[in-house]
Motif scaffolding. Structure first.
Motif, PDB file in Angstrom:
ATOM      1  N   GLN A   9       0.883  -0.998  -0.020  1.00 26.33           N
ATOM      2  CA  GLN A   9      -0.051   0.289   0.114  1.00 26.33           C
ATOM      3  C   GLN A   9       0.903   1.252   0.145  1.00 26.33           C
ATOM      4  O   GLN A   9       1.920   1.214   0.645  1.00 26.33           O
ATOM      5  N   ASN A  11       0.536   5.647  -0.061  1.00 31.04           N
ATOM      6  CA  ASN A  11      -0.199   6.650  -0.152  1.00 31.04           C
ATOM      7  C   ASN A  11       0.534   8.091   0.625  1.00 31.04           C
ATOM      8  O   ASN A  11       1.115   7.428   1.588  1.00 31.04           O
ATOM      9  N   PRO A 135      -2.748  12.459  -2.806  1.00 30.75           N
ATOM     10  CA  PRO A 135      -1.427  11.949  -3.088  1.00 30.75           C
ATOM     11  C   PRO A 135      -0.516  13.412  -3.001  1.00 30.75           C
ATOM     12  O   PRO A 135      -0.829  14.282  -3.318  1.00 30.75           O
ATOM     13  N   LYS A 179       6.055  12.601 -14.041  1.00 32.15           N
ATOM     14  CA  LYS A 179       5.742  11.415 -13.239  1.00 32.15           C
ATOM     15  C   LYS A 179       6.942  11.589 -12.100  1.00 32.15           C
ATOM     16  O   LYS A 179       6.943  10.569 -11.111  1.00 32.15           O
ATOM     17  N   THR A 318       2.428   4.994 -13.728  1.00 32.48           N
ATOM     18  CA  THR A 318       1.530   5.122 -12.719  1.00 32.48           C
ATOM     19  C   THR A 318       1.016   3.876 -11.776  1.00 32.48           C
ATOM     20  O   THR A 318       1.094   3.991 -10.669  1.00 32.48           O
ATOM     21  N   GLN A 321       4.033   3.012  -9.591  1.00 35.52           N
ATOM     22  CA  GLN A 321       4.353   4.422  -8.260  1.00 35.52           C
ATOM     23  C   GLN A 321       2.981   3.859  -7.308  1.00 35.52           C
ATOM     24  O   GLN A 321       3.259   4.079  -6.201  1.00 35.52           O
ATOM     25  N   SER A 322       1.821   3.505  -7.838  1.00 35.43           N
ATOM     26  CA  SER A 322       0.966   3.339  -6.803  1.00 35.43           C
ATOM     27  C   SER A 322       0.992   2.157  -6.124  1.00 35.43           C
ATOM     28  O   SER A 322       0.552   1.800  -4.992  1.00 35.43           O
ATOM     29  N   GLN A 323       1.973   1.265  -6.658  1.00 31.74           N
ATOM     30  CA  GLN A 323       2.339   0.024  -5.835  1.00 31.74           C
ATOM     31  C   GLN A 323       3.662   0.150  -4.963  1.00 31.74           C
ATOM     32  O   GLN A 323       3.922  -0.460  -4.198  1.00 31.74           O
TER      33      GLN A 323
END
Ligand code: NI
Length: 352
Positions: A9, A11, A135, A179, A318, A321-323
């Motif tokens: 996770q 964030n 974010p 990014k 994307t 990075q979200s991982q």
């Protein structure tokens, strides 16, 4: 002992990492211990689950996890050691503990947000806030100078071969800048000589540049002096465009044998994940392939001369990075790892 870490996770400024430690016991049996750690991407600080709780709340939780109502159990500092705490964005807390007298056994209890809230420490409340944050903007420091500890934070190095290309490489630079990702370009000397201003833009954006030979031959078919010439002409072309001589190289097709390794005179940076982007020419094929095969520390092979590769980068970056992946250049990935000329590397060695 081996340690594996998987981001579960990410964030705000927090990456939640699942760590698994496997140790070989004296009896030949492996013991596996896993736990969750909370990594602050700004400070690089790493926090165990126990820091999520107020110390005063721990005995009550230990008593509850033993299925004894806290009101009648004497809260004891000798309660079962809490082995893992997982906080979810809704504020719920899943707590695991080792059962007394049964080493290796686990009891797990889930606390709802109401119960968990009163047990959280200041740090625990900060983590919860970050897990729910919009974010966060990255730190304003120059990205090229940003320090990333790839032993603590999951890193991956995207690499792009065979350029620079006057049309596609600038498109990729724009995506990487948006990014805030860093990458590595293994350039051929012929393309660096043909597009020196693009090569310079790549370097000025903080990306790393490696030597990918001058004319892209299979080096195992060349004599050692011919291999040296391929390397030297490329060093010269890249140095003339950027002012710096590459310190690492990637052999075309990944083809290298002992004579090639000896003649190259630089570390050979291969890859752990082959996107086969040139083969599928289809982001719907190569993006899922990379996401399936990625692991912390990996170098990923792609080609910035393929327009279809550029078309998939927004989605791939994307998703990574979200991982929780930090996308770093190859030199950042291998920070503190001595790179030996003639040796072959595919990923950052796992923390011992
Ligand atoms: Ni190539």
């Amino acid at each position: 002992m081996t340690v594996s870490a998987r981001p579960v996770q990410a964030n705000g400024t927090i990456v939640v990492v699942r760590e698994k430690v496997t140790s070989a016991g004296a009896n030949g049996m492996a013991s596996v211990r896993s736990g969750t750690v909370y990594v602050d991407t700004v400070s690089g600080g790493i926090h165990g689950g126990a820091e999520l709780l107020r110390p005063e709340a721990v005995p009550t939780i230990q008593a509850r996890i033993m299925s004894v109502p806290a009101e009648i159990a004497a809260p004891s500092p000798q309660g079962p050691p809490l082995t893992d705490l997982v906080l979810d964005p809704a504020g719920g807390l899943t707590v695991s503990a080792e059962l007394p007298g049964a080493p290796g056994s686990q009891a797990t209890m889930r606390m709802n947000a109401g119960d968990a809230g009163s047990a959280l420490s200041d740090y625990g409340r900060q983590v919860l806030e970050q897990l729910n944050a919009a974010p966060a903007p990255r730190p304003a420091t120059a990205p090229a100078l940003r320090h990333v500890n790839c032993d603590l934070v999951p890193c991956a190095a995207l690499t792009y071969d065979d350029g620079p290309d006057a049309r596609t490489t600038p498109q990729l630079l724009a995506i990487l800048a948006e990014k805030k990702a860093h990458a590595t370009f293994f350039m051929t000397g012929s393309n660096a000589a043909a597009n020196p201003s693009i090569a310079k833009q790549v370097a000025q954006a903080g990306h790393a540049i490696g030597n990918h030979t001058f004319s892209h031959p299979n080096l195992t078919k060349l004599s050692p002096p011919a291999v040296k010439t391929e390397i030297e002409r490329t060093d010269a072309a890249i140095a003339s465009a950027t002012g710096s001589i590459p310190t690492m190289m990637r052999p075309p097709y990944g083809a290298a044998d002992a004579p090639v390794q000896a003649a190259v005179g630089k570390p050979l940076m291969l890859w752990a994940v082959d996107s086969l982007d040139w083969q599928s020419k289809n982001p719907a094929v190569f993006v899922p392939k990379v996401l399936k095969e990625i692991a912390p520390g990996a170098m990923v092979l792609m080609h910035d001369v393929q327009p279809t590769t550029i078309a998939g980068q927004q989605e791939l970056i994307t998703a990574l990075q979200s991982q929780g992946y930090q996308l770093v250049s190859v030199p950042q990935l291998f920070e503190d790892v001595p790179l030996v000329p003639g040796h072959v590397y595919r990923s950052r060695p796992a923390r011992q």
